[in-house]
Write an enzyme that holds these catalytic residues in place. Structure first.
Site, PDB file in Angstrom:
ATOM      1  N   LYS A   1       0.868  -1.185   0.000  1.00  0.00           N
ATOM      2  CA  LYS A   1       0.000   0.000   0.000  1.00  0.00           C
ATOM      3  C   LYS A   1       0.903   1.232   0.000  1.00  0.00           C
ATOM      4  CE  LYS A   1      -3.886   1.799   2.827  1.00  0.00           C
ATOM      5  NZ  LYS A   1      -4.665   1.564   4.066  1.00  0.00           N
TER       6      LYS A   1
ATOM      7  N   SER B   1      -9.680   1.334   3.015  1.00  0.00           N
ATOM      8  CA  SER B   1      -8.810   2.153   2.196  1.00  0.00           C
ATOM      9  C   SER B   1      -7.728   1.359   1.452  1.00  0.00           C
ATOM     10  CB  SER B   1      -8.107   3.195   3.069  1.00  0.00           C
ATOM     11  OG  SER B   1      -7.244   2.579   4.004  1.00  0.00           O
TER      12      SER B   1
ATOM     13  N   SER C   1      -9.826  -1.111   7.171  1.00  0.00           N
ATOM     14  CA  SER C   1      -9.217  -0.871   5.863  1.00  0.00           C
ATOM     15  C   SER C   1      -8.480  -2.058   5.265  1.00  0.00           C
ATOM     16  CB  SER C   1      -8.268   0.327   5.933  1.00  0.00           C
ATOM     17  OG  SER C   1      -9.007   1.525   5.908  1.00  0.00           O
TER      18      SER C   1
END
Lengths: 489, 482
Positions: A81, A156, A180
């Site tokens: 990420k 996310s 997330s």
């Protein structure tokens, strides 16, 4: 050997690499080919570090040839990420304010993956500063769900989930502040784990809400997640909230089974708003575990309904402070033409932050303001303590708790963009876990009639990830959900 | 109503940089005067993703200060974030302590000129990080973050000071204690010891405190008096003319000797303090607190001990203002007492405030790296006590010893400083003098007793100043029939 080694789940790939049935270079090239073919449609990656990755893969193969593999992950392609600092690689948090920012240091988890011999192939899309549940809040544009490109992968860590779901990489790291990791894992049919708060170092992970953020793995299979967690967990002197508890070899817990395991089912997580199809799949999962000898026990988490409100005070308060450093002075975007210091701050932040980030900074600033602190921040901390107490009481009766991960399957891009509250409610089952600091995993438990993945959430006692791995693996072995892949082009 | 009808109320907030090798939340060096932005890392630059790790020595120093000032050391304290935007504050917040500081209570004790002491209560001491520095130049403003993350303790005093002089004495006493403890270098000019003053005035006898003004930018003991006196006069004048004091922060302009408004209460930041989630609460065990040791002497205990050993109060205070002198004084005294257990500290104090102070003044010696030992100083005292050398000669020996570290006996021999105490040798000289001065003997016997000094002087001249004066006196008196 299978024709396309990129399709192997991480847990099996480690064995194929160990027996040298495939080489790291072959796996990497297969992944890159897949990424080139399909990522233009999915948009999981923000950038690839192909050359670095090739070099690392070659080094890994050389080690394997010498019988000097560093870990089961040696040679495994992984992606991060875009919230993890990687030395020399742009790290933007999918925000305009950090575009072009190249950190001079590696996050601790990046160091640990290097030490394990993993091959890092690139940085993955996310909601800006991890604020969102759909990856639509990315300054680089949204990521699409590989199962249905008109839908979001969740967020996310949507890029991480989509990349693993689309078989671009066998494993990825994300962060989970209110769901997330688990929510996108559920919406894309991956296994995603949020470890206990303090289990994995946060050093070098751009902070959203420091008391809630935790790093965790994505993989297609439970074993893959176990390998990843074993590699990244453990005390880090640079993160004083990290735990000094010894890190077990999580893969060893996989075969324990669920016989006699007491699994708690809280009715608060099966009420209004839960889609019937999701509930049916989750109930089927419960039945399977029961069949294998688990004992199903009703438990109550009465304060869980207050979790979303509590979370949006605590998380935004911390975020308002964590994001103060993005001021245009030392790094990232600096607005031009400012006539004063105040203007420099105001314009840089106005131009650099997206709407959701600004909304949360304002919410958090308000919650901490003189005269409102007691009513919001302090009150939220009290409720947080009650939620923690609920879990502690429940865990006196059971070994883990099982709930749906999300109330619905993946929603359409744009469907909730104009309604932040509806978006927030997608995390209703995941947020209480972060407030309590507990470990929790989402794993695939079926597909809807529309062919969309459904996830089930297992919540564990503090630092008892092993029970989660054992229960998840027992379920996974008895089912085929994790073998279903989205059809891409 | 004259100024005397108003009572000033003053409380000081002192920021003292701790003398740790490294910063409070990272491993960067704290050394002063380096090239800008060379003592920095991701943590003190506030780079995204970096996290603070607390420096154990900084905690130890804060505890040491707390113990020396009589504070209650807290077994649990909590770091908080103080949020505000400024270019020298890289994270946009300062890590400080707010609701639960590491030390509560305590006091600063000040010696009084007329003897005795007076104590002023402290509210608290807390740990925090320093900010960097904005450097304003022609091409614009630049930021140097070398100082960012230097550990500080903030020592917050209760509003119990009643004059600029008291404030100045309080500050001096506090500074001296911190320097003794080795936790701070006491340098006001370089800003490693900084003071803000909260000043208000009220009519004498009034219970309620007046509106307070915070004074900043005070970097010398002279300026603290000037700033406070100016501010008291300003506030009294304002009240006298029917005005009101406005709560605000004012900067002291040390060139003009005035304070001027910096920001009003309305413009003040809302710091939005909340507990720092990146640092667990600071829990101190009893073992740790007990393991933090204080030096053998603090300024007041040292001065009291010297006084008890016969040193005049003013001299004792002078010595106690310098930790190196105190250490030396007690070392020398201990050496002297090996030979003479009943010796007092007067000779030692005189040696230190006389020849040693002179040598220090001349910058002829460095007390941090002395060439002499306490035992050698004690040897000079012994030579004088035995009568081998006179007090005048002792001063000469000390001066030489401090500068060179040569053995006192050798100095005496080399410079020919030994006294003649041998009765036979002295008697011969005395007899010769008396034989040469019959008329003076007449006068003496007729009652001009002060002529004894004349005879001693003559004999001393003959002996080139090395005669033992006591012996000479005794001999002369005997010969002159007393």
């Amino acid at each position: 050997m299978t024709a396309d080694p990129s399709l192997l789940p991480l847990g099996e790939l480690t064995e194929a690499l160990a027996t040298r049935a495939v080489s790291a270079v072959e796996v990497l090239e297969a992944c890159l080919t897949r990424i080139r073919a399909h990522d233009p449609a999915v948009h999981a990656f923000l950038r690839l570090t192909e050359e670095r990755a090739r070099k690392t893969a070659q080094e890994s193969d050389a080690r394997r040839a010498q019988g000097q593999a560093r870990s089961p992950l040696d040679g495994v392609p992984l992606a991060l990420k875009d919230i993890f600092c990687e030395r020399g690689v742009e790290t933007s948090c999918a925000s305009k304010i950090l575009m072009g920012y190249v950190p001079p240091y590696d996050a601790t988890v990046v160091e640990r993956l290097h030490a394990a011999g993993a091959v890092l192939v690139g940085k993955l899309n996310m909601d800006e500063f991890a604020m969102g549940s759909s990856t639509e809040n990315s300054a680089f544009g949204p990521t699409r769900n590989p199962w249905d490109l008109s839908r979001t992968p969740g967020g996310s860590s949507g890029g991480s989930a989509a990349a693993v779901s689309a078989r671009f990489v066998p494993g990825a790291l994300g962060t989970d502040t209110g769901g997330s990791i688990r929510q996108p894992a559920a919406l894309t049919g991956c296994v995603g784990l949020k470890p206990t708060y303090g289990r994995v170092s946060r050093y070098g992970v751009v902070a959203f809400a420091s008391s809630l953020d935790q790093v965790g793995p994505f993989a297609q299979d439970v074993k893959g997640c176990a390998h990843l967690l074993s590699a990244i967990a453990g005390r880090d002197e640079r993160d004083q909230t990290s735990s000094a508890r010894a890190v077990p070899d999580y893969a060893k817990a996989l075969g324990r089974g669920v016989s006699g395991l007491r699994i708690g089912i809280p009715p608060e997580f099966f009420g209004e708003g839960l889609e019937a199809e999701v509930e049916a799949s989750v109930r089927a999962c419960i039945a399977e575990l029961q069949k294998q000898g688990a004992q199903i026990v009703p438990v109550s988490l009465p304060h869980a309904p207050f979790a979303i409100a509590t979370y949006y005070v605590v998380a935004t308060a911390e975020a308002s402070s964590n994001l103060a450093r993005f001021d245009g002075v030392r790094f990232g975007l600096r607005a031009q033409g400012a006539g004063s210091l105040g203007e420099l701050y105001g314009r840089s932040r106005d131009q650099g932050f997206g709407a959701e980030v600004k909304r949360r900074i304002m919410l958090g600033t308000y919650a901490l303001s003189s005269g409102y602190y007691d009513a919001y921040y302090l009150r939220a901390q009290k409720v947080r303590a009650l939620i923690q107490r609920d879990f502690a009481r429940a865990f006196a009766e059971v070994d883990c708790i099982l709930t749906p991960t999300t109330p619905t399957t993946a929603f359409k891009l744009g469907e909730k963009s104009d309604n932040p509250l509806a978006m927030y409610l997608d995390d209703v089952y995941t947020v209480p876990v972060n407030l309590a600091g507990l470990p929790a995993m989402s794993l695939p438990c079926g597909l809807s009639k529309e062919g969309l993945p459904i996830g089930v959430q297992l919540i564990g006692k503090s630092f008892d990830e092993e029970t989660l791995f054992a229960a998840a693996f027992a379920y996974e072995r008895a089912t085929t959900h994790h073998t279903r892949a989205p059809a891409l082009g | 109503m004259p100024i005397a009808d108003f009572e000033p109320v003053i409380g000081l907030e002192v920021h003292a940089q701790l003398l740790t090798q490294t910063k409070i939340f990272c491993g960067c060096s704290t050394s002063f005067g380096q090239e800008p932005n060379t003592q920095v890392c991701p943590v003190c630059l506030g780079l995204p993703g970096s996290l603070p790790s607390l420096n154990r020595t900084a905690v130890e120093f804060a505890v040491r200060a707390g113990k020396a000032l009589g504070c209650r050391i807290q077994d649990r304290s909590v770091f908080s974030r103080k949020n505000y935007f400024y270019p020298d504050l890289p994270k946009g917040y300062q890590i400080s302590q707010f609701e639960l500081p590491i030390c509560l209570g305590g006091e600063v004790t000040v010696p009084l000129d007329g003897g005795g002491t007076k104590s002023f209560a402290l509210t608290r001491i807390h740990l925090e990080e320093d900010a960097g520095k904005n450097v304003h130049g022609e091409g614009g403003s630049e930021v140097d973050l070398n100082r960012a993350g230097t550990p500080l303790i903030e020592i917050v005093g209760e509003p119990v000071l009643r004059s600029a002089d008291e404030a100045s004495e309080y500050l001096k006493a506090l500074r001296l204690v911190l320097v003794y403890l080795g936790v701070n270098d006491g340098n006001l000019e370089e800003g490693s010891f900084r003071c803000d003053a909260n000043v208000s005035v009220r009519k004498r006898g009034a219970d309620k405190l007046g509106t307070r003004v915070e004074l900043k930018n005070i970097n010398s003991f002279r300026f603290i008096r000037q700033a406070i006196d100016f501010e008291i006069a300003r506030q009294v004048e304002l009240l006298e003319s029917g005005g009101r004091v406005v709560q605000e922060t004012r900067l002291f302009d040390n060139e003009k000797g005035v304070t001027r408004s910096m920001r009003s209460k309305e413009e003040a930041n809302d710091y939005r303090y909340f507990p720092e989630p990146d640092l667990p609460p600071l829990v101190l065990t009893r073992e740790f607190i007990d393991s933090v040791k204080l030096p053998a002497w603090l300024p007041l205990t040292a001065a009291a001990e010297l006084e008890k050993n016969g040193v005049p109060a003013a001299d004792a205070r002078t010595i106690s203002a310098d930790q190196a002198l105190v250490t030396l004084a007690f070392d020398v005294l201990a050496e002297i007492r090996k030979a003479d257990p009943a010796a007092d500290a007067k000779w030692t104090a005189n040696a230190l405030l006389g020849e040693l102070a002179r040598a220090l003044n001349d910058k002829a010696i460095d007390l941090a790296h002395p060439k002499f030992t306490a035992a050698q100083v004690a040897e000079v005292s012994a030579l004088q006590a035995k009568g081998t050398i006179s007090s005048t000669a002792a001063r000469t020996v000390l001066a030489e010893l401090f500068r060179t570290g040569a053995s006192p006996a050798q100095i005496v021999a080399d410079k020919g400083l030994a006294q003649v105490s041998d009765t036979g040798a002295l008697e011969a000289v005395v007899d010769a003098i008396l034989a040469k001065n019959p008329s003076q003997i007449e006068s003496y016997k007729a009652g001009k007793k002060n002529l004894l000094a004349f005879f001693v002087g003559q004999a001393m001249k003959e002996l080139k100043g090395k005669g033992n004066p006591a012996e000479l006196n005794k001999l002369l008196k005997a010969k002159l029939g007393e």
